[in-house]
Design a protein around this motif. Structure first.
Motif, PDB file in Angstrom:
ATOM      1  N   LEU A  32       0.841  -1.195   0.000  1.00 27.24           N
ATOM      2  CA  LEU A  32       0.000   0.000   0.000  1.00 27.24           C
ATOM      3  C   LEU A  32       0.876   1.245   0.000  1.00 27.24           C
ATOM      4  CD1 LEU A  32      -2.723  -0.988   2.618  1.00 27.24           C
ATOM      5  CD2 LEU A  32      -3.201  -0.314   0.257  1.00 27.24           C
ATOM      6  N   TYR A  33       0.470   2.251  -0.804  1.00 30.44           N
ATOM      7  CA  TYR A  33       1.206   3.510  -0.878  1.00 30.44           C
ATOM      8  C   TYR A  33       0.230   4.681  -0.719  1.00 30.44           C
ATOM      9  CZ  TYR A  33       4.926   0.613  -2.853  1.00 30.44           C
ATOM     10  OH  TYR A  33       5.874  -0.358  -3.054  1.00 30.44           O
ATOM     11  N   GLU A  34       0.729   5.764  -0.160  1.00 27.88           N
ATOM     12  CA  GLU A  34      -0.087   6.972  -0.058  1.00 27.88           C
ATOM     13  C   GLU A  34      -0.287   7.570  -1.448  1.00 27.88           C
ATOM     14  OE1 GLU A  34      -0.007  11.452   1.942  1.00 27.88           O
ATOM     15  OE2 GLU A  34       1.297   9.870   2.779  1.00 27.88           O
ATOM     16  N   ALA A  35      -1.503   8.003  -1.730  1.00 23.15           N
ATOM     17  CA  ALA A  35      -1.815   8.560  -3.046  1.00 23.15           C
ATOM     18  C   ALA A  35      -2.889   9.638  -2.905  1.00 23.15           C
ATOM     19  CB  ALA A  35      -2.286   7.458  -3.994  1.00 23.15           C
ATOM     20  N   GLU A  83      -6.466   2.612  10.959  1.00 27.54           N
ATOM     21  CA  GLU A  83      -6.605   1.174  10.716  1.00 27.54           C
ATOM     22  C   GLU A  83      -5.870   0.745   9.454  1.00 27.54           C
ATOM     23  OE1 GLU A  83     -10.104  -2.163   9.863  1.00 27.54           O
ATOM     24  OE2 GLU A  83     -10.648  -0.095  10.353  1.00 27.54           O
ATOM     25  N   ASN A  84      -6.063   1.501   8.378  1.00 25.19           N
ATOM     26  CA  ASN A  84      -5.422   1.136   7.113  1.00 25.19           C
ATOM     27  C   ASN A  84      -3.940   1.478   7.093  1.00 25.19           C
ATOM     28  OD1 ASN A  84      -7.777   0.048   6.009  1.00 25.19           O
ATOM     29  ND2 ASN A  84      -8.485   2.054   5.308  1.00 25.19           N
ATOM     30  N   LEU A  85      -3.520   2.488   7.859  1.00 27.77           N
ATOM     31  CA  LEU A  85      -2.091   2.753   7.993  1.00 27.77           C
ATOM     32  C   LEU A  85      -1.397   1.596   8.707  1.00 27.77           C
ATOM     33  CD1 LEU A  85      -2.100   6.549   8.925  1.00 27.77           C
ATOM     34  CD2 LEU A  85      -1.101   5.538   6.864  1.00 27.77           C
ATOM     35  N   ALA A  86      -2.106   0.996   9.671  1.00 23.85           N
ATOM     36  CA  ALA A  86      -1.564  -0.184  10.345  1.00 23.85           C
ATOM     37  C   ALA A  86      -1.462  -1.354   9.378  1.00 23.85           C
ATOM     38  CB  ALA A  86      -2.444  -0.544  11.542  1.00 23.85           C
ATOM     39  N   ARG A  92       4.185  -4.260   4.775  1.00 24.50           N
ATOM     40  CA  ARG A  92       5.619  -4.039   4.587  1.00 24.50           C
ATOM     41  C   ARG A  92       6.437  -4.958   5.494  1.00 24.50           C
ATOM     42  NH1 ARG A  92       5.860   2.613   4.211  1.00 24.50           N
ATOM     43  NH2 ARG A  92       5.035   2.768   2.094  1.00 24.50           N
ATOM     44  N   LEU A  93       6.006  -5.096   6.734  1.00 20.60           N
ATOM     45  CA  LEU A  93       6.712  -5.978   7.656  1.00 20.60           C
ATOM     46  C   LEU A  93       6.655  -7.430   7.201  1.00 20.60           C
ATOM     47  CD1 LEU A  93       5.674  -4.485  11.117  1.00 20.60           C
ATOM     48  CD2 LEU A  93       7.965  -4.488  10.118  1.00 20.60           C
TER      49      LEU A  93
END
Length: 323
Positions: A32-35, A83-86, A92-93
């Protein structure tokens, strides 16, 4: 002067989950990436350049060049919240845990393309790409190793499965129940039978198509057997792996483990394929068949993936911590 809506496009926001200029998180590959949403449209499927009906968003990835702007359907977009940032962090982890050697390349910082296209040209090019092929099959012009970018599209539901799997094992200290049923080998046999039964309805089969799929299936089992103990296990699972090898010395890992661990292999395959000497046509053919296997796993996920993981005994936990 206001833009005139293209045929087959409804720009009303009544049924759109996201709006223009909204900050979102968007799937690009498995992460997931910020957009930012540049445009939001409802496609009805009548426009040949926008064939898939439903909500679509033209997005710009933060920190990426404009050449990577693209149209995405709503399944790839998530609200920008805690929630979605987590979830973004967990994905990524999970990728890092799967292989510490694996690196995530941000295309914008390595692209050799000239950023000279107008916004309208980029949008038109991106929409045509939706029609012609999925984003996972684009030409990777910054990859020195080969001219085709090796990306295997993983359905979003299976991405969520990967996150849940990682959390259960690494955070909750639970174990996938093994031996699994079906095993990797059994699932792949079921896939072959399903494919042979449905291929006439799906598309005309080439004469050697079955032989190609059989070869891919055999190769996938070999990859799984070799990769499981090296790059697919989390640390907490290693003692269980040792137990299984001792308990079933006559079996290969593909005859013990199931789809939970096979799915982890699909995350690693692009990196593994990149280091082979396969030509570009062979890579594209392989990606097509691997994507088909993932679709099968998604369709029958309830039967293929364990709904509950097992609690590890105190004795197991003590040994696992010591190894």
């Amino acid at each position: 002067m206001a833009d005139k809506a293209a045929p087959g496009v409804d720009r009303s926001s009544t049924s759109l989950l996201f709006r223009a200029n909204e900050r979102i998180l968007c799937f690009h590959g498995p992460l997931l990436y910020e957009a930012k949403v540049v445009k939001a449209e409802m496609w009805d499927g009548t426009d040949p350049d926008a064939p898939e009906p439903g909500p679509h968003y033209f997005v710009h990835y933060k920190g990426w060049k404009q050449t990577w702007d693209e149209w995405v359907d709503e399944s790839r977009a998530l609200k920008f919240n805690e929630e979605n940032l987590a979830k973004q962090k967990a994905l990524r982890l999970a990728a890092l845990q799967a292989s510490k050697k694996r690196t995530i390349v941000v295309p914008a910082k390595h692209s050799a393309r000239v950023d000279s296209e107008s916004e309208s040209q980029v949008q038109q090019r991106s929409r045509k790409r939706v029609r012609e092929q999925s984003v996972e099959k684009t030409v990777d012009e910054h990859d020195v190793g080969r001219s085709i970018e090796v990306k295997i599209p993983i359905p979003n539901a299976l991405k969520a499965q990967l996150v849940d799997d990682w959390e259960r094992v690494t955070k909750d200290r639970l174990l996938v129940p093994v031996p699994r049923s079906p095993t990797v080998a059994q699932m792949l046999e079921q896939y072959q039978e399903h494919r042979r039964a449905s291929k006439d309805k799906r598309r005309p089969a080439r004469r050697d198509d079955d032989e190609i799929v059989d070869e891919i299936i055999d190769g996938l089992k070999v990859y799984f057997d070799k990769a499981l103990g090296n790059i697919l296990l989390y640390r907490f699972e290693r003692y269980q792996y040792k137990q299984m090898l001792e308990q079933f010395p006559e079996r290969n890992p593909a005859e013990i483990y199931g789809c939970e661990h096979l799915l982890r292999l699909f995350v690693q395959l692009p990196n593994l394929i990149t280091h082979t000497n396969m030509d570009d046509d062979a890579v594209l053919l392989l990606k097509d068949h691997l994507g088909d296997i993932l679709k099968y796993m998604h369709k029958f996920s309830k039967a293929l993936f364990a709904s509950e993981y097992e609690n590890a005994s105190p004795a197991y936990v003590a040994v696992a911590k010591a190894t």
